[in-house]
Write a protein that holds these residues in place. Sequence first.
Motif, PDB file in Angstrom:
ATOM      1  N   VAL A 266      68.603  29.687  60.660  1.00 56.16           N
ATOM      2  CA  VAL A 266      68.229  31.089  60.503  1.00 56.16           C
ATOM      3  C   VAL A 266      68.463  31.553  59.072  1.00 56.16           C
ATOM      4  N   LEU A 267      67.707  32.604  58.708  1.00 54.98           N
ATOM      5  CA  LEU A 267      67.943  33.347  57.481  1.00 54.98           C
ATOM      6  C   LEU A 267      68.232  34.789  57.864  1.00 54.98           C
ATOM      7  N   ILE A 268      69.019  35.459  57.054  1.00 53.61           N
ATOM      8  CA  ILE A 268      69.235  36.892  57.231  1.00 53.61           C
ATOM      9  C   ILE A 268      68.223  37.625  56.367  1.00 53.61           C
ATOM     10  N   GLN A 269      67.478  38.532  56.991  1.00 51.65           N
ATOM     11  CA  GLN A 269      66.550  39.357  56.231  1.00 51.65           C
ATOM     12  C   GLN A 269      67.322  40.498  55.586  1.00 51.65           C
ATOM     13  N   VAL A 270      67.260  40.580  54.275  1.00 54.92           N
ATOM     14  CA  VAL A 270      67.993  41.596  53.521  1.00 54.92           C
ATOM     15  C   VAL A 270      67.066  42.762  53.196  1.00 54.92           C
ATOM     16  N   SER A 271      67.519  43.962  53.507  1.00 51.99           N
ATOM     17  CA  SER A 271      66.776  45.169  53.126  1.00 51.99           C
ATOM     18  C   SER A 271      67.287  45.623  51.768  1.00 51.99           C
ATOM     19  N   ILE A 272      66.498  45.405  50.742  1.00 52.83           N
ATOM     20  CA  ILE A 272      66.945  45.688  49.382  1.00 52.83           C
ATOM     21  C   ILE A 272      67.121  47.174  49.143  1.00 52.83           C
ATOM     22  N   ASP A 273      66.237  47.985  49.746  1.00 59.96           N
ATOM     23  CA  ASP A 273      66.335  49.432  49.539  1.00 59.96           C
ATOM     24  C   ASP A 273      66.978  50.169  50.709  1.00 59.96           C
ATOM     25  N   GLY A 274      67.322  49.443  51.786  1.00 61.97           N
ATOM     26  CA  GLY A 274      67.998  50.058  52.914  1.00 61.97           C
ATOM     27  C   GLY A 274      67.113  50.892  53.824  1.00 61.97           C
ATOM     28  N   ASP A 275      65.788  50.804  53.662  1.00 63.22           N
ATOM     29  CA  ASP A 275      64.868  51.576  54.489  1.00 63.22           C
ATOM     30  C   ASP A 275      64.781  50.953  55.883  1.00 63.22           C
TER      31      ASP A 275
ATOM     32  N   ALA B  23      60.088  42.467  48.467  1.00 64.98           N
ATOM     33  CA  ALA B  23      60.236  43.531  47.476  1.00 64.98           C
ATOM     34  C   ALA B  23      59.691  44.828  48.070  1.00 64.98           C
ATOM     35  N   PRO B  24      60.484  45.888  48.114  1.00 67.64           N
ATOM     36  CA  PRO B  24      60.037  47.145  48.725  1.00 67.64           C
ATOM     37  C   PRO B  24      58.814  47.723  48.012  1.00 67.64           C
ATOM     38  N   ILE B  25      57.944  48.347  48.783  1.00 68.64           N
ATOM     39  CA  ILE B  25      56.772  49.009  48.220  1.00 68.64           C
ATOM     40  C   ILE B  25      57.241  50.106  47.261  1.00 68.64           C
ATOM     41  N   GLY B  26      56.652  50.127  46.068  1.00 73.04           N
ATOM     42  CA  GLY B  26      57.008  51.137  45.087  1.00 73.04           C
ATOM     43  C   GLY B  26      58.174  50.758  44.198  1.00 73.04           C
ATOM     44  N   MET B  27      58.805  49.626  44.480  1.00 76.34           N
ATOM     45  CA  MET B  27      59.927  49.165  43.660  1.00 76.34           C
ATOM     46  C   MET B  27      59.468  47.993  42.807  1.00 76.34           C
ATOM     47  N   ASN B  28      59.856  47.970  41.551  1.00 75.38           N
ATOM     48  CA  ASN B  28      59.488  46.871  40.677  1.00 75.38           C
ATOM     49  C   ASN B  28      60.007  45.556  41.260  1.00 75.38           C
ATOM     50  N   PRO B  29      59.122  44.568  41.495  1.00 75.22           N
ATOM     51  CA  PRO B  29      59.566  43.319  42.114  1.00 75.22           C
ATOM     52  C   PRO B  29      60.690  42.631  41.347  1.00 75.22           C
TER      53      PRO B  29
ATOM     54  N   SER C  29      64.465  32.935  50.402  1.00 74.19           N
ATOM     55  CA  SER C  29      63.045  33.087  50.686  1.00 74.19           C
ATOM     56  C   SER C  29      62.589  34.432  50.138  1.00 74.19           C
ATOM     57  N   ALA C  30      61.921  34.403  49.008  1.00 72.92           N
ATOM     58  CA  ALA C  30      61.495  35.635  48.345  1.00 72.92           C
ATOM     59  C   ALA C  30      60.249  35.346  47.525  1.00 72.92           C
ATOM     60  N   GLY C  31      59.362  36.310  47.486  1.00 71.90           N
ATOM     61  CA  GLY C  31      58.138  36.149  46.727  1.00 71.90           C
ATOM     62  C   GLY C  31      56.966  35.811  47.618  1.00 71.90           C
ATOM     63  N   MET C  32      55.860  36.554  47.408  1.00 73.41           N
ATOM     64  CA  MET C  32      54.636  36.326  48.164  1.00 73.41           C
ATOM     65  C   MET C  32      53.471  36.194  47.186  1.00 73.41           C
ATOM     66  N   SER C  33      52.254  36.319  47.678  1.00 67.09           N
ATOM     67  CA  SER C  33      51.084  36.089  46.831  1.00 67.09           C
ATOM     68  C   SER C  33      51.105  36.913  45.550  1.00 67.09           C
ATOM     69  N   GLY C  34      51.546  38.171  45.647  1.00 68.47           N
ATOM     70  CA  GLY C  34      51.461  39.061  44.498  1.00 68.47           C
ATOM     71  C   GLY C  34      52.649  39.066  43.567  1.00 68.47           C
ATOM     72  N   ASP C  35      53.782  38.504  43.996  1.00 67.61           N
ATOM     73  CA  ASP C  35      54.987  38.618  43.159  1.00 67.61           C
ATOM     74  C   ASP C  35      55.833  37.347  43.126  1.00 67.61           C
ATOM     75  N   LEU C  36      55.224  36.218  43.412  1.00 67.69           N
ATOM     76  CA  LEU C  36      56.014  34.983  43.462  1.00 67.69           C
ATOM     77  C   LEU C  36      56.627  34.619  42.120  1.00 67.69           C
ATOM     78  N   GLU C  37      55.960  34.986  41.014  1.00 64.46           N
ATOM     79  CA  GLU C  37      56.518  34.673  39.692  1.00 64.46           C
ATOM     80  C   GLU C  37      57.851  35.396  39.463  1.00 64.46           C
ATOM     81  N   ASP C  38      57.901  36.681  39.822  1.00 60.83           N
ATOM     82  CA  ASP C  38      59.144  37.441  39.665  1.00 60.83           C
ATOM     83  C   ASP C  38      60.246  36.865  40.549  1.00 60.83           C
ATOM     84  N   ALA C  39      59.877  36.462  41.757  1.00 56.26           N
ATOM     85  CA  ALA C  39      60.876  35.907  42.668  1.00 56.26           C
ATOM     86  C   ALA C  39      61.446  34.600  42.142  1.00 56.26           C
ATOM     87  N   ILE C  40      60.578  33.732  41.654  1.00 59.23           N
ATOM     88  CA  ILE C  40      61.044  32.452  41.118  1.00 59.23           C
ATOM     89  C   ILE C  40      61.937  32.667  39.899  1.00 59.23           C
ATOM     90  N   ALA C  41      61.597  33.644  39.085  1.00 58.58           N
ATOM     91  CA  ALA C  41      62.429  33.946  37.916  1.00 58.58           C
ATOM     92  C   ALA C  41      63.830  34.369  38.300  1.00 58.58           C
TER      93      ALA C  41
END
Length: 235
Positions: A129-138, A171-177, A202-214
């Motif tokens: 299992v992985l724990i899903q983390v809510s970065i913005d707490g929404d 990455a939350p919608i409206g937040m810089n990835p 496990s982070a990064g999808m089609s639109g922001d995988l570069e930021d996640a890998i960084a």
Amino acid sequence: MTRRDELAANLADVRARIEAACGAAGRSPAEVELLAVTKTFPASDVALLSDLGLSAFAENRDQEAAAKVVEFGGLRPEVAARWHMVGNVQRNKARSVVEWADRVDTIDSVRLADALAKAAARRGRRLDVLIQVSIDGDPARGGCPVPELSALADHVAGTGELFLRGVMAVAPIGMNPAGAFSVLADEVYRLRRDHPAATVVSAGMSGDLEDAIAHGSTCVRVGTALLGGRTLASP
């Protein structure tokens, strides 16, 4: 162009993006797993992706996934695919999910952890299992709020049926990835002090995988860039 050709071209593009992102971050591409998000796409596409060398696939709905896993097994009986649950899991679906998922990436509460542990025990298996983390707490988007991550990790690790492999985040919608994944990286650093085996990020999808890998992602979840746009089930 056949569907196989289309998927092959898309896969080459995604792999090139991962390689470039890893190069920019001073990392090896071997450190980053590509998880194909196949929700809403047919088992025939999964079979083609497996022919192209992928072995890890993600679904977000139990009913669709259960049927797809069976169908894929009939199409490619020789392939040992790994299936991930990346959608919200209702506790009453825990038994069903444990039947097909090799890893559940969306644990966000003690109650869900306990339900999955009970289902895994009934089946006589240990569940990654992985724990899903809510970065913005929404709470509307699911996930464990950052201040509660340590306690939930301790609880998951304390069960005999669940193996804590790491964390997952969106990455939350409206937040810089980049900012979002930087927050996640800090939490991962703290988590690993108490749970050194929790190495998956496990982070990064089609639109922001570069930021996640960084920022240290070890697994990118790619759907649209790999399989194309999804058709809505209803208007």
